[in-house]
Design an enzyme around this catalytic site. Sequence first.
Site, PDB file in Angstrom:
ATOM      1  N   GLN A  54      -0.764   1.834   2.019  1.00 21.28           N
ATOM      2  CA  GLN A  54      -0.190   2.169   0.718  1.00 21.28           C
ATOM      3  C   GLN A  54       0.238   3.632   0.718  1.00 21.28           C
ATOM      4  OE1 GLN A  54      -2.627   0.901  -2.658  1.00 21.28           O
ATOM      5  NE2 GLN A  54      -2.346   2.915  -3.563  1.00 21.28           N
ATOM      6  N   ASP A  55       1.419   3.909   0.185  1.00 14.57           N
ATOM      7  CA  ASP A  55       1.873   5.277  -0.049  1.00 14.57           C
ATOM      8  C   ASP A  55       1.977   5.475  -1.551  1.00 14.57           C
ATOM      9  OD1 ASP A  55       2.088   5.728   2.659  1.00 14.57           O
ATOM     10  OD2 ASP A  55       4.241   6.049   2.660  1.00 14.57           O
ATOM     11  N   ARG A  66      -6.377  18.084 -10.343  1.00  9.33           N
ATOM     12  CA  ARG A  66      -6.720  16.662 -10.206  1.00  9.33           C
ATOM     13  C   ARG A  66      -7.910  16.579  -9.262  1.00  9.33           C
ATOM     14  NH1 ARG A  66      -2.348  12.945 -11.670  1.00  9.33           N
ATOM     15  NH2 ARG A  66      -0.473  14.139 -12.195  1.00  9.33           N
ATOM     16  N   HIS A  69     -12.139  13.510  -6.693  1.00  6.81           N
ATOM     17  CA  HIS A  69     -12.192  12.054  -6.672  1.00  6.81           C
ATOM     18  C   HIS A  69     -12.628  11.547  -5.301  1.00  6.81           C
ATOM     19  CE1 HIS A  69      -8.590  12.507  -9.621  1.00  6.81           C
ATOM     20  NE2 HIS A  69      -9.727  12.636 -10.258  1.00  6.81           N
ATOM     21  N   LYS A  78      -7.336   8.970   3.627  1.00  9.59           N
ATOM     22  CA  LYS A  78      -6.075   9.418   3.019  1.00  9.59           C
ATOM     23  C   LYS A  78      -5.443  10.475   3.907  1.00  9.59           C
ATOM     24  CE  LYS A  78      -7.857  10.576  -1.103  1.00  9.59           C
ATOM     25  NZ  LYS A  78      -7.976  10.951  -2.517  1.00  9.59           N
ATOM     26  N   HIS A 125     -11.979  14.519  -3.006  1.00  3.28           N
ATOM     27  CA  HIS A 125     -10.692  15.178  -2.811  1.00  3.28           C
ATOM     28  C   HIS A 125     -10.141  15.609  -4.160  1.00  3.28           C
ATOM     29  CE1 HIS A 125      -6.208  14.861  -2.616  1.00  3.28           C
ATOM     30  NE2 HIS A 125      -6.431  15.720  -1.641  1.00  3.28           N
ATOM     31  N   TYR A 138       0.397  10.637  -0.868  1.00  3.31           N
ATOM     32  CA  TYR A 138      -0.833  10.131  -0.275  1.00  3.31           C
ATOM     33  C   TYR A 138      -0.506   8.894   0.552  1.00  3.31           C
ATOM     34  CZ  TYR A 138      -2.504  12.354  -4.614  1.00  3.31           C
ATOM     35  OH  TYR A 138      -2.728  13.208  -5.658  1.00  3.31           O
TER      36      TYR A 138
END
Length: 186
Positions: A54-55, A66, A69, A78, A125, A138
């Site tokens: 997934q991007d 942010r 997490h 990631k 992160h 990501y």
Amino acid sequence: MRALTTPLPDVLVFLPTPHRDDRGFFTRTFDTEIFDAAVAEHTALDVRAADFRQDSQSRSSAGVLRGLHGRGGRGETKLVRCARGAVQDVVVDARPTSPAFGRWHAVLLDDVDFAHLLVPPGFLHGFLTLSETADVCYRIDRPHDPTEDVGVRWDDPALAVGWQHAPETVSARDAAAGSWADLTSS
């Protein structure tokens, strides 16, 4: 493209080689052979370039923070880069058996050097936007599962992350995140 180790085990920085001229620049943003060779040589991770599924991309204004997490369960790998602008990107080793448990490392990700940060499973992160706007991309090795989301407050004193400056904007979710002690005692 070069791969650099960091003070935290299994965390790598990939540095592309942009080619600049009067038109602008061209750079390779990902190379499976370099990625696989660097991960095999410098980490204990069981991830290969072909594992990414997934991007995603976020856009943030100046001063947005942010994070921090992470994912519970088996975590996620990631590969993070800043396609536009600049961010102070931070990882925290939350792997209880790691010799670097509880330590953090910061990397400047920007649209000048195009560095990529490899964030292994078991790490928290986050990033702070340093430019007027930042687009952060990501590449993730498994689909997002919101039931596995974990978080720690960006300003938890037990971690004492050295952010470049205080954030101007933090989401309600991130402001209400638990403490490092809460995460590590469960």
